[in-house]
Design an enzyme around this catalytic site. Structure first.
Site, PDB file in Angstrom:
ATOM      1  N   SER A 174       0.831  -1.197  -0.015  1.00 30.28           N
ATOM      2  CA  SER A 174       0.041   0.168  -0.011  1.00 30.28           C
ATOM      3  C   SER A 174       0.869   1.427  -0.018  1.00 30.28           C
ATOM      4  O   SER A 174       1.640   1.643  -0.789  1.00 30.28           O
ATOM      5  CB  SER A 174      -0.892   0.006   1.050  1.00 30.28           C
ATOM      6  OG  SER A 174      -2.100   0.684   0.968  1.00 30.28           O
ATOM      7  N   LYS A 185     -21.295  18.060   6.288  1.00 33.46           N
ATOM      8  CA  LYS A 185     -20.393  18.237   7.063  1.00 33.46           C
ATOM      9  C   LYS A 185     -20.291  17.148   8.070  1.00 33.46           C
ATOM     10  O   LYS A 185     -19.233  16.871   8.774  1.00 33.46           O
ATOM     11  CB  LYS A 185     -20.891  19.525   7.980  1.00 33.46           C
ATOM     12  CG  LYS A 185     -19.926  20.042   9.023  1.00 33.46           C
ATOM     13  CD  LYS A 185     -18.636  20.468   8.558  1.00 33.46           C
ATOM     14  CE  LYS A 185     -17.714  20.790   9.779  1.00 33.46           C
ATOM     15  NZ  LYS A 185     -16.244  21.089   9.250  1.00 33.46           N
TER      16      LYS A 185
END
Length: 331
Positions: free
Chosen positions: A153, A205
């Site tokens: 990764s 949000k």
């Protein structure tokens, strides 16, 4: 390194050591008198030790005995080697800023002609991994990465910024993908009689808040972030490794043993550190001597751990999909 350089290094270290011993003896033993004799001897020993270390650094700069720098990326990659949690500031992995500093210091060292990057990491946070990759890619000289146990990764992201990547036969290589996750405790909250009251400006949000179910729009929004990072990951690896992006996507973020990774073109060659050193010698056309570069940390940096949680708290809400525990995104 020549015999003249060997003698020069010895002369610098020995000369500074003798001088420090004489100064320390006069200042801390002869001058104070008998009352301070014992303490003076101890302080003199300390002065000699400190001076010896300084002399070694001076000798390295005047008569360097290395021409290759090595930096290590070992453990999960984070901004400062720690992540927020019940015990903030706990060191668990790689301090990306330290690694970048080591690479830049090696690049500024006139004695260093090439860079080795030792990789043993499962990956980690996106931006810190990218910072290390960018520093390796900017190094002025050959850069060779080599995997020990794991190069996955974010570790592979870093390797894609180097000229070559080597691995052991049993190394774990790959996992070219991005993962995002969140804890969903909305049902548990309902069972406990806990309700979520929303006070937010902006539709997304509070996307990823664990106390409420994700809506279809929120799920699509967060998945879009993951897909965007993945597309960039594939494109950058394809460019760095000179591979077809489709071949990278076909790996489906799987990991491979070193031999399989080599067959797929994810690794340039198979070998241990000695083989990698031989390869660097071939690239430089001269014998090499490797110096391990380590982080230079002051007292302030060592005491900064607790500040991490404060910085994370400032980004609560949708921004936290990239940084905190509500929705954890990493390579």
């Amino acid at each position: 390194m020549s015999e003249t350089d060997d003698f020069g290094r010895f002369a610098v270290v020995a000369g500074v050591g003798v001088l420090a011993a004489l100064v320390g003896f006069v200042v801390f033993v002869v001058v104070p008198g008998s009352l301070a004799d014992l303490l003076g001897v101890l302080v003199t020993v300390g002065v000699v030790a400190v001076a010896g270390r300084a002399a070694t650094g001076l000798a390295d700069s005047v008569f360097p005995d290395y021409n290759v720098a090595e930096v290590a990326v070992e453990g999960p990659i984070t901004r400062d080697g720690s992540t927020p949690g019940p015990i903030p500031g706990g060191a668990i992995g790689v301090d990306a800023d330290d690694v970048v500093e080591q690479i830049e210091r090696a690049d500024d060292d006139d004695a260093v002609d090439a860079l080795l990057v030792k990789l043993d990491t499962p990956g980690g946070q996106v931006v810190p991994s990218d910072d290390i990759r960018n520093a390796a890619a900017a190094f002025d000289g050959p850069t060779v990465a080599y995997a020990t146990d794991t190069c996955a990764s974010g570790g592979y992201w870093i390797a894609s910024g180097c000229d070559e990547l080597w691995a052991r036969r049993a190394s774990i290589v790959g996992s070219i993908g991005v993962i995002g996750s969140r804890v969903n405790v909305s049902e548990l909250a309902d069972d406990l009689g806990i309700s979520y009251e929303r006070f937010a400006a902006g539709k997304y949000k509070d996307a990823g808040m664990p106390l409420k179910e994700l809506s279809a729009d929120e799920r699509e929004y967060l998945q879009g972030l993951i897909d965007g990072f993945y597309d960039d990951f594939v494109e950058r690896v394809a460019e760095g490794r000179d591979m077809d992006p489709d071949a990278i996507r076909e790996t489906e973020a799987r990991v491979f043993l070193g031999e399989d990774a080599h067959e797929r073109g994810l690794v340039d060659d198979i070998g241990d550190r000695d083989d990698v050193t031989d390869r660097v010698e071939d690239r430089l056309g001269e014998p090499v001597s490797v110096r391990e570069f380590e982080p230079e940390k002051g007292l302030t940096a060592r005491l900064r751990g607790g500040a991490t949680a404060v910085a994370y708290a400032a980004g609560a809400g949708a921004a936290s999909v990239l940084t905190d525990d509500e929705f954890d995104l990493r390579f």
